[in-house]
Write a protein that holds these residues in place. Structure first.
Motif, PDB file in Angstrom:
ATOM      1  N   ASN A  47       0.824  -1.221   0.000  1.00 46.60           N
ATOM      2  CA  ASN A  47       0.000   0.000   0.000  1.00 46.60           C
ATOM      3  C   ASN A  47       0.852   1.262   0.000  1.00 46.60           C
ATOM      4  N   LYS A  48       1.916   1.231  -0.796  1.00 44.80           N
ATOM      5  CA  LYS A  48       2.812   2.377  -0.953  1.00 44.80           C
ATOM      6  C   LYS A  48       3.097   2.567  -2.435  1.00 44.80           C
ATOM      7  N   PRO A  49       3.513   3.769  -2.817  1.00 36.76           N
ATOM      8  CA  PRO A  49       3.882   3.980  -4.216  1.00 36.76           C
ATOM      9  C   PRO A  49       5.102   3.131  -4.586  1.00 36.76           C
ATOM     10  N   TYR A  50       5.096   2.647  -5.801  1.00 36.37           N
ATOM     11  CA  TYR A  50       6.175   1.796  -6.306  1.00 36.37           C
ATOM     12  C   TYR A  50       7.267   2.650  -6.924  1.00 36.37           C
ATOM     13  N   PHE A  51       8.501   2.308  -6.606  1.00 36.14           N
ATOM     14  CA  PHE A  51       9.681   2.867  -7.273  1.00 36.14           C
ATOM     15  C   PHE A  51      10.488   1.684  -7.776  1.00 36.14           C
ATOM     16  N   TYR A  52      11.283   1.873  -8.804  1.00 40.99           N
ATOM     17  CA  TYR A  52      11.982   0.749  -9.427  1.00 40.99           C
ATOM     18  C   TYR A  52      12.779  -0.081  -8.417  1.00 40.99           C
ATOM     19  N   ASN A  53      13.369   0.563  -7.411  1.00 40.06           N
ATOM     20  CA  ASN A  53      14.174  -0.184  -6.443  1.00 40.06           C
ATOM     21  C   ASN A  53      13.317  -1.102  -5.567  1.00 40.06           C
ATOM     22  N   CYS A  54      11.986  -0.975  -5.617  1.00 43.21           N
ATOM     23  CA  CYS A  54      11.084  -1.870  -4.875  1.00 43.21           C
ATOM     24  C   CYS A  54      11.021  -3.249  -5.520  1.00 43.21           C
ATOM     25  N   ASN A  55      11.475  -3.346  -6.755  1.00 42.06           N
ATOM     26  CA  ASN A  55      11.442  -4.614  -7.475  1.00 42.06           C
ATOM     27  C   ASN A  55      12.202  -5.698  -6.711  1.00 42.06           C
ATOM     28  N   GLY A  56      13.346  -5.354  -6.157  1.00 42.49           N
ATOM     29  CA  GLY A  56      14.140  -6.312  -5.386  1.00 42.49           C
ATOM     30  C   GLY A  56      13.404  -6.790  -4.145  1.00 42.49           C
ATOM     31  N   THR A  57      12.663  -5.901  -3.511  1.00 41.42           N
ATOM     32  CA  THR A  57      11.879  -6.260  -2.330  1.00 41.42           C
ATOM     33  C   THR A  57      10.839  -7.312  -2.691  1.00 41.42           C
ATOM     34  N   VAL A  58      10.144  -7.108  -3.791  1.00 37.31           N
ATOM     35  CA  VAL A  58       9.137  -8.071  -4.242  1.00 37.31           C
ATOM     36  C   VAL A  58       9.805  -9.407  -4.562  1.00 37.31           C
ATOM     37  N   MET A  59      10.915  -9.378  -5.266  1.00 39.49           N
ATOM     38  CA  MET A  59      11.612 -10.616  -5.644  1.00 39.49           C
ATOM     39  C   MET A  59      12.027 -11.422  -4.417  1.00 39.49           C
ATOM     40  N   VAL A  60      12.526 -10.762  -3.388  1.00 37.01           N
ATOM     41  CA  VAL A  60      12.951 -11.453  -2.169  1.00 37.01           C
ATOM     42  C   VAL A  60      11.759 -12.129  -1.500  1.00 37.01           C
ATOM     43  N   HIS A  61      10.634 -11.443  -1.422  1.00 35.30           N
ATOM     44  CA  HIS A  61       9.457 -12.030  -0.789  1.00 35.30           C
ATOM     45  C   HIS A  61       8.895 -13.195  -1.612  1.00 35.30           C
ATOM     46  N   ILE A  62       8.915 -13.079  -2.920  1.00 39.45           N
ATOM     47  CA  ILE A  62       8.471 -14.186  -3.780  1.00 39.45           C
ATOM     48  C   ILE A  62       9.382 -15.396  -3.568  1.00 39.45           C
ATOM     49  N   ARG A  63      10.683 -15.174  -3.506  1.00 35.82           N
ATOM     50  CA  ARG A  63      11.632 -16.271  -3.295  1.00 35.82           C
ATOM     51  C   ARG A  63      11.385 -16.969  -1.953  1.00 35.82           C
ATOM     52  N   LYS A  64      11.203 -16.187  -0.897  1.00 35.27           N
ATOM     53  CA  LYS A  64      10.944 -16.762   0.424  1.00 35.27           C
ATOM     54  C   LYS A  64       9.627 -17.528   0.439  1.00 35.27           C
ATOM     55  N   LEU A  65       8.622 -16.985  -0.224  1.00 32.86           N
ATOM     56  CA  LEU A  65       7.325 -17.647  -0.304  1.00 32.86           C
ATOM     57  C   LEU A  65       7.435 -18.972  -1.049  1.00 32.86           C
ATOM     58  N   ARG A  66       8.171 -18.977  -2.137  1.00 32.17           N
ATOM     59  CA  ARG A  66       8.364 -20.222  -2.891  1.00 32.17           C
ATOM     60  C   ARG A  66       9.041 -21.296  -2.043  1.00 32.17           C
ATOM     61  N   VAL A  67      10.042 -20.916  -1.268  1.00 31.40           N
ATOM     62  CA  VAL A  67      10.737 -21.878  -0.413  1.00 31.40           C
ATOM     63  C   VAL A  67       9.748 -22.531   0.552  1.00 31.40           C
ATOM     64  N   LYS A  68       8.774 -21.775   0.997  1.00 30.03           N
ATOM     65  CA  LYS A  68       7.824 -22.273   1.995  1.00 30.03           C
ATOM     66  C   LYS A  68       6.667 -23.080   1.412  1.00 30.03           C
ATOM     67  N   ILE A  69       6.249 -22.792   0.163  1.00 29.54           N
ATOM     68  CA  ILE A  69       5.047 -23.467  -0.349  1.00 29.54           C
ATOM     69  C   ILE A  69       5.282 -24.398  -1.533  1.00 29.54           C
ATOM     70  N   GLU A  70       6.422 -24.291  -2.186  1.00 29.39           N
ATOM     71  CA  GLU A  70       6.697 -25.131  -3.352  1.00 29.39           C
ATOM     72  C   GLU A  70       7.408 -26.414  -2.931  1.00 29.39           C
ATOM     73  N   GLU A  71       7.146 -27.492  -3.656  1.00 27.65           N
ATOM     74  CA  GLU A  71       7.891 -28.725  -3.408  1.00 27.65           C
ATOM     75  C   GLU A  71       9.347 -28.536  -3.803  1.00 27.65           C
ATOM     76  N   ASP A  72       9.570 -27.824  -4.898  1.00 26.09           N
ATOM     77  CA  ASP A  72      10.914 -27.534  -5.389  1.00 26.09           C
ATOM     78  C   ASP A  72      10.951 -26.047  -5.746  1.00 26.09           C
ATOM     79  N   ALA A  73      11.507 -25.245  -4.859  1.00 27.19           N
ATOM     80  CA  ALA A  73      11.511 -23.792  -5.059  1.00 27.19           C
ATOM     81  C   ALA A  73      12.282 -23.381  -6.310  1.00 27.19           C
ATOM     82  N   GLN A  74      13.211 -24.227  -6.762  1.00 28.07           N
ATOM     83  CA  GLN A  74      13.978 -23.916  -7.971  1.00 28.07           C
ATOM     84  C   GLN A  74      13.174 -24.200  -9.243  1.00 28.07           C
TER      85      GLN A  74
END
Length: 94
Positions: A47-74
């Motif tokens: 719920n904040k305005p997006y700036f290009y440097n926020c892209n890394g923040t999203v990627m990190v959270h997606i990666r952590k989420l995949r580790v937790k819910i995917e059988e094979d995060a890779q």
């Protein structure tokens, strides 16, 4: 997802997610197949305005989420990267 208690289960086992991870997953599961850009996710979940440097923040959270819910995060089958566009929830079609 049990929205009443903010709980997530994978193969019958409870999975501990951060609030951000939970809200990313919930948003994506509510719209299976829809492609969410990093900007869409950031502005919807943080719920904040997006700036290009926020892209890394999203990627990190997606990666952590995949580790937790995917059988094979890779080799994710639930949260799919759509190259050049973003992420979607659903079975990998390619």
């Amino acid at each position: 997802i049990n929205e009443n208690f903010n709980e997530v289960f994978v193969n019958g086992s409870a999975v501990e997610l951060s609030d951000i991870e939970y809200h990313i997953l919930l948003l994506m599961m509510q719209h299976p197949g829809k492609i969410f850009s990093a900007q869409n996710l950031y502005e919807s979940v943080w719920n904040k305005p997006y700036f290009y440097n926020c892209n890394g923040t999203v990627m990190v959270h997606i990666r952590k989420l995949r580790v937790k819910i995917e059988e094979d995060a890779q080799n994710p089958q639930k949260i799919i990267t759509v190259w050049g566009k973003g992420y979607r929830f659903g079975k990998n079609e390619g």
